[in-house]
Design a protein around this motif. Structure first.
Motif, PDB file in Angstrom:
ATOM      1  N   ALA A  96      27.896  61.408  53.905  1.00 28.05           N
ATOM      2  CA  ALA A  96      28.655  62.228  54.576  1.00 28.05           C
ATOM      3  C   ALA A  96      29.311  63.374  53.646  1.00 28.05           C
ATOM      4  N   ALA A  97      29.830  62.889  52.560  1.00 28.18           N
ATOM      5  CA  ALA A  97      30.840  63.887  51.659  1.00 28.18           C
ATOM      6  C   ALA A  97      29.408  64.808  50.891  1.00 28.18           C
ATOM      7  N   LEU A  98      28.370  64.102  50.695  1.00 27.10           N
ATOM      8  CA  LEU A  98      27.351  65.006  49.967  1.00 27.10           C
ATOM      9  C   LEU A  98      26.738  66.106  50.934  1.00 27.10           C
ATOM     10  N   GLU A  99      26.556  65.707  52.544  1.00 27.00           N
ATOM     11  CA  GLU A  99      26.400  66.445  53.343  1.00 27.00           C
ATOM     12  C   GLU A  99      27.374  67.863  53.505  1.00 27.00           C
ATOM     13  N   ALA A 100      28.413  67.670  53.677  1.00 29.49           N
ATOM     14  CA  ALA A 100      29.529  68.608  53.518  1.00 29.49           C
ATOM     15  C   ALA A 100      29.690  69.360  52.257  1.00 29.49           C
ATOM     16  N   ALA A 101      29.447  68.813  51.120  1.00 28.34           N
ATOM     17  CA  ALA A 101      29.348  69.420  49.898  1.00 28.34           C
ATOM     18  C   ALA A 101      28.320  70.453  49.816  1.00 28.34           C
ATOM     19  N   ALA A 102      27.069  70.013  50.309  1.00 30.96           N
ATOM     20  CA  ALA A 102      25.829  71.245  50.132  1.00 30.96           C
ATOM     21  C   ALA A 102      26.157  72.743  51.041  1.00 30.96           C
ATOM     22  N   SER A 103      27.002  72.281  52.064  1.00 26.58           N
ATOM     23  CA  SER A 103      27.479  73.731  52.687  1.00 26.58           C
ATOM     24  C   SER A 103      28.719  73.984  52.854  1.00 26.58           C
ATOM     25  N   GLY A 105      32.818  74.163  51.005  1.00 25.87           N
ATOM     26  CA  GLY A 105      33.617  74.699  50.037  1.00 25.87           C
ATOM     27  C   GLY A 105      33.717  73.741  48.808  1.00 25.87           C
ATOM     28  N   ALA A 106      34.785  74.160  48.034  1.00 22.97           N
ATOM     29  CA  ALA A 106      35.059  73.457  46.643  1.00 22.97           C
ATOM     30  C   ALA A 106      35.890  72.385  46.939  1.00 22.97           C
ATOM     31  N   ALA A 107      36.602  72.175  47.954  1.00 24.35           N
ATOM     32  CA  ALA A 107      37.251  71.056  48.412  1.00 24.35           C
ATOM     33  C   ALA A 107      36.452  69.943  48.656  1.00 24.35           C
ATOM     34  N   ALA A 108      35.056  70.303  49.701  1.00 24.28           N
ATOM     35  CA  ALA A 108      34.215  69.195  50.182  1.00 24.28           C
ATOM     36  C   ALA A 108      33.436  68.850  48.931  1.00 24.28           C
ATOM     37  N   ARG A 109      33.032  69.465  47.873  1.00 21.23           N
ATOM     38  CA  ARG A 109      32.510  69.055  46.500  1.00 21.23           C
ATOM     39  C   ARG A 109      33.502  68.413  45.518  1.00 21.23           C
ATOM     40  N   ALA A 110      34.554  68.577  45.450  1.00 21.37           N
ATOM     41  CA  ALA A 110      35.529  67.885  45.002  1.00 21.37           C
ATOM     42  C   ALA A 110      35.659  66.693  45.547  1.00 21.37           C
ATOM     43  N   ARG A 111      35.622  66.380  46.755  1.00 19.42           N
ATOM     44  CA  ARG A 111      35.780  65.108  47.350  1.00 19.42           C
ATOM     45  C   ARG A 111      34.237  64.267  47.038  1.00 19.42           C
ATOM     46  N   ALA A 112      33.220  64.931  47.486  1.00 19.34           N
ATOM     47  CA  ALA A 112      32.084  64.174  47.070  1.00 19.34           C
ATOM     48  C   ALA A 112      32.093  63.699  45.401  1.00 19.34           C
ATOM     49  N   GLU A 113      32.668  64.625  44.496  1.00 16.24           N
ATOM     50  CA  GLU A 113      32.617  64.277  43.198  1.00 16.24           C
ATOM     51  C   GLU A 113      33.227  62.859  42.988  1.00 16.24           C
ATOM     52  N   LEU A 114      34.501  63.060  43.448  1.00 13.16           N
ATOM     53  CA  LEU A 114      35.305  61.690  43.276  1.00 13.16           C
ATOM     54  C   LEU A 114      34.642  60.497  43.781  1.00 13.16           C
ATOM     55  N   LEU A 115      34.331  60.557  45.019  1.00 15.39           N
ATOM     56  CA  LEU A 115      33.607  59.520  45.642  1.00 15.39           C
ATOM     57  C   LEU A 115      32.509  58.741  44.860  1.00 15.39           C
ATOM     58  N   LEU A 116      31.566  59.743  44.374  1.00 10.28           N
ATOM     59  CA  LEU A 116      30.433  59.283  43.460  1.00 10.28           C
ATOM     60  C   LEU A 116      31.044  58.692  42.076  1.00 10.28           C
ATOM     61  N   SER A 117      32.099  59.321  41.595  1.00 11.26           N
ATOM     62  CA  SER A 117      32.727  58.808  40.338  1.00 11.26           C
ATOM     63  C   SER A 117      33.524  57.455  40.446  1.00 11.26           C
ATOM     64  N   ARG A 118      33.896  57.156  41.620  1.00 15.94           N
ATOM     65  CA  ARG A 118      34.644  55.933  42.047  1.00 15.94           C
ATOM     66  C   ARG A 118      33.430  54.687  41.991  1.00 15.94           C
ATOM     67  N   ALA A 119      32.461  55.124  42.817  1.00 17.46           N
ATOM     68  CA  ALA A 119      30.942  54.111  43.211  1.00 17.46           C
ATOM     69  C   ALA A 119      30.447  53.829  41.999  1.00 17.46           C
ATOM     70  N   TYR A 120      30.073  55.020  41.295  1.00 13.61           N
ATOM     71  CA  TYR A 120      29.053  54.785  40.094  1.00 13.61           C
ATOM     72  C   TYR A 120      29.491  53.652  39.194  1.00 13.61           C
TER      73      TYR A 120
END
Length: 319
Positions: A96-103, A105-120
């Motif tokens: 869901a975060a990646l879908e939001a980050a694709a369209s 703003g910066a806050a959506a991209r930042a949230r997807a960034e942190l979720l990936l760095s936590r999961a990786y």
């Protein structure tokens, strides 16, 4: 070792993720300025990773997710095919975060960034180390024992890689036997999503055991005591199997791992008492020549300096 505290990182519209000083209020914008979701909590290690790189993103660009971010999310989404739980890594939240980050703003991209760095890091660690940490194996060479890489080290290695796509492929790589088992499990799940609980548990246990085998480069051999077979892995290619002799329920072959440094042809081997009794029966039936045929010597006792006895001098009926 104490668990690291969790920090709630502030998601800034500049695609930054930081902790410590309070964030300045974001500029007034349309609906894009709204918070894309709840704050993402990450460990102190991950917070330090971003702080020391001035909050530069690893998985995002100003236009949205990098292709590597989408590949990582896809791999996490198929974690069930490897006997792992995608929910453990927040797979649905990441999608869901990646879908939001694709369209968004910066806050959506930042949230997807942190979720990936936590999961990786969590996903990589679970791929490399079985649930029990390999406690049931004797590590003859301790450098082969599985080790859980630290989240910050994993993220720093990814950030320093000249080719993130290649680095990600190497980080998620598994040994060929595990890969084949995972593919078979995925096909079985696709054909019949609801497997019998006992079959399901057995497959997951075998996947967990197979994680003990590292994705090593070069050549190595694997002995499966259950099937009494040996395979050689050569550059990702599986050769074999060949039959080997293993133990039995009353005298099990231990699980062990070590480096092969040399080969001994026709090594000396002291036959255990139960096999010695069986061989004595065969000698009584077929004659002492059977010992010479099998390159065996008869010793006077079990000591290191035992003298060799001529088999013809033994009263085999008395034995």
């Amino acid at each position: 070792m104490p668990r690291l505290p969790l920090l709630a990182l502030v998601l800034l519209p500049t695609l930054a993720a930081c902790s410590g000083d309070p964030a300045p209020p974001p500029p007034t914008r349309p609906a894009e300025a709204a918070e894309p979701g709840p704050p993402v909590r990450v460990s102190a290690e991950i917070a330090a990773f971003y702080r020391e790189r001035s909050n530069r993103p690893l998985w995002m660009t100003r236009r949205g997710p990098r292709p590597e971010a989408l590949r990582l999310a896809a791999a996490i989404g198929h974690a069930a095919d490897q006997g792992l739980d995608p929910a453990r890594y927040g797979s649905a939240e990441i999608a869901a975060a990646l879908e939001a980050a694709a369209s968004g703003g910066a806050a959506a991209r930042a949230r997807a960034e942190l979720l990936l760095s936590r999961a990786y890091p969590a996903f990589v660690r679970d791929l490399r180390v079985p649930a029990d940490g390999g406690r049931g194996v004797t590590w003859v060479d301790t450098e082969l024992a599985p080790r859980r890489p630290e989240p910050r080290a994993l993220l720093e290695a990814a950030a320093a890689a000249p080719d993130l796509d290649r680095h990600l492929a190497e980080a998620l790589a598994v040994n060929p036997l595990y890969q084949a088992l995972s593919r078979g499990y995925a096909s079985r799940r696709a054909a019949s999503p609801r497997l019998a609980p006992a079959e399901e548990a057995l497959i997951r246990a075998n996947l967990d055991r197979a994680r003990l085998i590292p994705a090593l480069p070069g050549r190595y051999v694997i002995v499966d005591a259950g099937s009494a077979r040996l395979w050689m892995i050569d550059g990702g290619r599986v050769d074999g199997p060949m039959r080997v002799i293993v133990g039995k329920p009353s005298m099990q072959t231990p699980a062990m791992a070590g480096l092969i440094r040399y080969v001994t042809l026709n090594p000396w081997w002291n036959v255990p008492p139960d096999l010695a009794r069986e061989r004595a029966k065969k000698v009584l039936k077929s004659g002492p020549a059977i010992l010479r045929r099998d390159n065996m010597e008869l010793l006077a006792d079990w000591s290191d300096g035992a003298r060799v006895i001529n088999a013809s001098q033994v009263d085999w009926a008395a034995v």
